[in-house]
Design an enzyme around this catalytic site. Structure first.
Site, PDB file in Angstrom:
ATOM      1  N   LYS A  54       0.834  -1.200   0.000  1.00 55.35           N
ATOM      2  CA  LYS A  54       0.000   0.000   0.000  1.00 55.35           C
ATOM      3  C   LYS A  54       0.871   1.252   0.000  1.00 55.35           C
ATOM      4  CE  LYS A  54      -3.927  -2.191   2.230  1.00 55.35           C
ATOM      5  NZ  LYS A  54      -4.524  -2.656   3.467  1.00 55.35           N
ATOM      6  N   GLN A  98      -4.824  -1.289   9.677  1.00 62.66           N
ATOM      7  CA  GLN A  98      -4.748  -2.628   9.091  1.00 62.66           C
ATOM      8  C   GLN A  98      -5.377  -3.646  10.041  1.00 62.66           C
ATOM      9  OE1 GLN A  98      -3.426  -3.366   5.926  1.00 62.66           O
ATOM     10  NE2 GLN A  98      -4.271  -5.392   6.329  1.00 62.66           N
ATOM     11  N   ASP A 121     -11.294   3.147   4.183  1.00 60.12           N
ATOM     12  CA  ASP A 121     -11.729   1.744   4.134  1.00 60.12           C
ATOM     13  C   ASP A 121     -13.252   1.636   4.149  1.00 60.12           C
ATOM     14  OD1 ASP A 121      -9.985  -0.275   3.736  1.00 60.12           O
ATOM     15  OD2 ASP A 121      -9.460  -0.596   5.839  1.00 60.12           O
TER      16      ASP A 121
END
Ligand code: NDP
Length: 297
Positions: A54, A98, A121
């Protein structure tokens, strides 16, 4: 490649290219680069790989990457303090924590603490609520990437029968909401669904997000249906001691019946990070008060 096979890798490259062009225009207009912060708690090797990938792709798209690595024994209070600091940081447009977090941390509380304006997200209750209500907001990356592939292949989805197998917060539920917003007739199947193969056989669009290797077989698929395989499962390979990735769909079995199908790997997988970068750019425009035409990306 067979014309039926949906090439997510190439589509994701194109999306990253569009993000990079718009990120450069954003930097000019805002006087700063868009910024994406990734928080990794502990040293899970798979998460480590994702976070590195990422960060690399964020920089390659002309955005700033902020990486925060915290030890596995980080307290809830320390993690919430970091999220609060990132919420307040004007250089940070998107925050990604994460998952999964180590067991002693309350994942829901941490996600809920992320500012909806920076929720790249799309997992905060506010973002999920906006999606359910049909309001603009940030949407989870994997289902949005799947929708992009569907629209690219089929054009309008209006009136089509869609079956989503799986009802997770990360994939199944937001996927169903996105398909409903496109005026599909949506069925959400799960582990308690009766006669699953019959339910799936009605669908013009099948999205499999189950986590069961090669579960969906040719006999489940209406001829010509479009099949999106979200599953990522590691199974033993023919060669002793090796593994290989397969989806939730038996690709070789289903390919002759389907109208179009995503492979694993190379289908939905590459879309996830590309959409994350897209979401970061959308968030940056919102945070800086700069307009971004929806059709631009
Ligand atoms: P979850 O385990 O959270 O959810 C799985 C869903 O599948 C549940 O709703 C479950 O039903 C349902 N299910 C389980 N077994 C069956 C069955 N036999 N028949 C019908 N439904 C069943 O998984 P995720 O949604 O997070 O992920 C799904 C898959 O997608 C995984 O393989 C994951 O690795 C992959 N994935 C891929 C991503 C990508 O970037 N391509 C990103 C995220 C996930 P119930 O609710 O009743 O338990």
């Amino acid at each position: 490649m067979d014309g039926k096979v949906i090439d997510g890798k190439t589509f994701a490259e194109g999306l990253r290219g569009r993000v990079a062009t718009l990120a450069a225009q954003f930097a000019q207009a805002a006087g700063r680069k868009a910024g994406l912060a990734v928080v990794l708690v502990g040293d899970d090797p798979a998460s480590e790989v994702y976070v590195r990938s990422k960060a690399k792709q964020t920089v390659a798209c002309g955005m700033t990457s902020f990486e925060h690595r915290l030890p596995a024994n980080t307290t809830q209070a320390a993690l919430l303090a970091l999220v609060a600091a990132l919420n307040d940081d004007g250089a940070v447009d998107g925050i990604l924590v994460q998952l999964p977090l180590p067991k002693h941390l309350d994942e829901q509380a941490v996600v809920a603490a992320i500012s909806p304006a920076k929720d790249v997200d799309g997992l905060t209750p506010i973002s999920a609520g906006r999606l359910a209500l049909g309001q603009p907001g940030l949407v989870p990356c994997t289902p949005l990437g799947s929708l992009m592939l569907l629209k690219d292949r089929l054009g309008s989805l209006s009136g089509l029968d869609a079956v989503v197998i799986g009802r997770s917060i990360l994939v199944g539920k937001p996927m169903a909401a996105l398909l409903l917003a496109e005026s599909c007739t949506v069925t959400v199947a799960h582990s308690r669904t009766r006669d699953l193969s019959d339910v799936v056989r009605r669908a013009d669009i099948v999205v499999a997000a189950v986590g069961r290797p090669e579960m969906v077989k040719a006999g489940w698929i209406k001829p010509g249906a479009t099949v999106i395989d979200v599953g990522i499962n590691r199974v033993p390979a023919a060669e002793a001691g090796k593994t290989r990735l397969v989806g939730d769909v038996d690709f070789a079995d289903v390919l002759p019946v389907a109208g179009a199908i995503t492979p694993v790997p190379g289908g939905v997988g590459p879309m996830t990070i590309a959409v994350l970068l897209r979401n970061a750019l959308v968030a940056a425009h919102g945070n800086a008060g700069i307009a971004l035409a929806a059709e631009a990306i």
